[in-house]
Design an enzyme around this catalytic site. Structure first.
Site, PDB file in Angstrom:
ATOM      1  N   GLU A   1     -15.153 -40.290   3.342  1.00 52.07           N
ATOM      2  CA  GLU A   1     -16.024 -40.131   4.507  1.00 52.07           C
ATOM      3  C   GLU A   1     -17.404 -39.807   3.964  1.00 52.07           C
ATOM      4  OE1 GLU A   1     -18.367 -39.058   6.830  1.00 52.07           O
ATOM      5  OE2 GLU A   1     -17.312 -37.202   7.265  1.00 52.07           O
TER       6      GLU A   1
ATOM      7  N   CYS B   1     -22.366 -35.292   9.401  1.00 49.05           N
ATOM      8  CA  CYS B   1     -22.302 -36.694   8.980  1.00 49.05           C
ATOM      9  C   CYS B   1     -22.362 -37.630  10.180  1.00 49.05           C
ATOM     10  CB  CYS B   1     -21.044 -36.939   8.168  1.00 49.05           C
ATOM     11  SG  CYS B   1     -19.532 -36.439   9.008  1.00 49.05           S
TER      12      CYS B   1
ATOM     13  N   ASN C   1     -21.082 -28.539   4.954  1.00 53.15           N
ATOM     14  CA  ASN C   1     -21.509 -28.431   6.354  1.00 53.15           C
ATOM     15  C   ASN C   1     -20.379 -27.981   7.287  1.00 53.15           C
ATOM     16  OD1 ASN C   1     -20.277 -30.961   5.888  1.00 53.15           O
ATOM     17  ND2 ASN C   1     -21.279 -31.844   7.674  1.00 53.15           N
TER      18      ASN C   1
ATOM     19  N   GLU D   1      -9.103 -39.845   9.194  1.00 48.92           N
ATOM     20  CA  GLU D   1      -8.579 -38.493   9.283  1.00 48.92           C
ATOM     21  C   GLU D   1      -8.410 -38.146  10.753  1.00 48.92           C
ATOM     22  OE1 GLU D   1     -10.055 -35.817   5.862  1.00 48.92           O
ATOM     23  OE2 GLU D   1     -11.790 -37.057   6.381  1.00 48.92           O
TER      24      GLU D   1
END
Length: 494
Positions: free
Chosen positions: A264, A298, A166, A475
């Site tokens: 993640e 996400c 994505n 991150e």
């Protein structure tokens, strides 16, 4: 070539010249050792864009050997030199932004404007971590007496980066930029539907001055290339973005080597609007929280939790705006681009079809579409499900598409309970002008990051990551460096 030239070439030929086809290992492109290849598709046309190497364990082994050699050079490169090189990388990304953005749009299906934003953000990531490369200092604690002590921060070694489809460029860069700043080397496995920008970036890094072997890219499937990478004992940290089930498999594969992990794993993020919020602001915020990148994010705001007094007005505005969104091929810069693959389109459709069978109220959307100009491609209409129960699968499961559920509440306790009512805890949005209400809700909602009155507030300087089944580790921000360094303590008697 400019973006306009590239778009003209693609529309004329159905592809782009010089798309990289091999693995990028030790500073050069190499075919798969067994000669295997795969197709990559343009989701906006549902047609083959190009072919690329299908990696195996042997290709991964070759890349890891190169990364070992690259690490031996890069870890001893002075931090100030790493800083200058990473700044050069950022400058070269900006110089080649048109090519990277067009390829990103074609390979992923997202709009050109979204791809351009991703490329600009990737350049900024390299700038940000370039500034940190020469500031990874240790401490000198006072132990008293005749003992002198200090700490140093060292690179962990070879890092593996499993990148989703994505955000093929920005997710890659938010991992490798801090890894390179810290002095690590990397082997990257991009998603099998979006291989090309990772290969282009790896070549760009070498041209900017990163030594050959420091960043390597092996393309192919997760089952073949990805699995071989994460279970190899030479890898000292794995950064993975993807589904919960695959993340669990990654944890299992890395566990025997006691390898560090950043996971993640997605979300089902709430956007909570209190009764004093402005209906038009909530509707506009909710629209782009879920329909940006066709909902394939996400951290998308996929659950709209409305105060009962706002429900009718917000829903009316939101449905009107959703029905007015223009869908089409990403290079035409519509409001929404394509779903990334036929497989994923079928998954999104299956979620909505099941909701329809359960009797949920689908107030708009609920069906697949094609590009109105070509009649081709993988598209799904912006979809809103109203007054969905908190235990319904549409609320609890990550659909990862342009599908929004709407729920109502009366009091803050109920809003918080609904917001925390899934296994995920990645993002949350809060809409209210009352700072006391906003801070109360922000403290009580479980999420890695919370934005108030602007769902996409924040940026590269802030850490990003989730709790519970959304994963662990952070991150971006200075926290993004922590995964790639280890602290060593040294003490000696004078």
């Amino acid at each position: 070539m400019t973006a306009a030239d590239l778009i003209h070439t693609y529309r004329t030929t159905g592809t782009l010249p010089h798309l990289p086809q091999g693995h990028f290992i030790d500073g050069a492109l190499h075919p798969a050792l067994d000669g295997a290849e795969m197709d990559s598709f343009d989701p906006g046309r549902a047609q083959v864009l190009g072919r690329f190497a299908a990696g195996s364990a042997a290709d991964v082994d070759r890349a890891l050997s190169a990364a070992e050699r690259g690490f031996a050079v890069w870890r001893d490169t002075p931090p100030a030199t790493r800083c200058r090189i990473l700044i050069a990388v950022a400058m070269l990304i900006r110089a080649e932004a048109d090519l990277l953005a067009v390829v990103e749009s074609l390979d992923s299906g997202k709009t050109l404007a979204e791809a351009q934003g991703d490329i600009a953000g990737s350049a900024r990531l390299f700038e940000y971590y370039a500034g940190a490369a020469d500031k990874l200092d240790g401490r000198s604690p006072d132990l008293g007496g005749a003992t002198v002590a200090f700490t140093s921060r060292e690179p962990v070694g070879i890092t593996a980066h499993i990148v989703p489809w994505n955000y093929p460029t920005s997710t890659l860069v938010r991992g490798i930029a801090p890894a390179l700043a810290a002095g690590c080397s990397a082997v990257v496995k991009p998603a099998e539907t979006t291989p090309f920008t990772a290969l282009l970036l790896a070549d760009l890094l070498v041209r900017a001055g990163v030594p050959a072997g420091v960043v390597n890219v092996v393309t192919g499937t997760g089952a073949e290339a990805g699995a071989a990478l994460v279970r190899d004992p030479r890898v000292r940290h794995v950064t993975f973005t993807g589904s919960v089930d695959t993340g669990i498999d990654v944890m299992r594969a890395a566990a025997p080597n006691v390898t560090g992990l950043t996971l993640e794993l997605g979300g089902k993020s709430p956007l909570v609007a209190f009764g004093d919020a402005k209906a038009d602001q909530v509707a506009e915020g909710a629209l782009w929280a879920i329909f940006s990148n066709s909902g394939q994010i996400c951290s998308a705001g996929s659950r709209l939790i409305l105060h009962r007094s706002l429900h009718d007005e917000v829903l009316s505005r939101l449905v009107e705006r959703a029905r007015g969104l223009r869908l089409g091929h990403g290079l035409g810069n519509p409001d929404m681009g394509a779903i990334n693959s036929a497989l994923h389109l079928s998954r999104v459709a299956a979620h909505v079809d099941a909701a329809r069978d359960r009797g949920l109220d689908i107030v708009t959307g609920g069906h697949a579409l094609q590009d109105p100009e070509s009649g081709l491609g993988w598209f799904y209409a912006p979809t809103i499900l109203d007054r969905v129960a908190s235990d319904d699968p549409a609320v609890r499961q990550e659909i990862f598409g342009p599908v929004l559920t709407v729920q109502v509440f009366d009091e803050i306790d109920e809003a918080v309970a609904l917001a925390n009512g899934t296994d995920f805890a990645l993002n949350a949005g809060i809409y209210t002008p009352d700072i006391s209400t906003a801070l109360q809700a922000a403290r009580r909602i479980d999420a890695g990051q919370i934005a108030i009155n602007d769902y996409w507030a924040g940026g590269i300087e802030l850490p990003f990551g989730g709790n519970r089944k959304s994963g662990f580790g952070r991150e971006k921000g200075l926290e993004g460096l922590e995964a790639y360094t280890r602290t060593k303590s040294i003490a000696f008697a004078v």
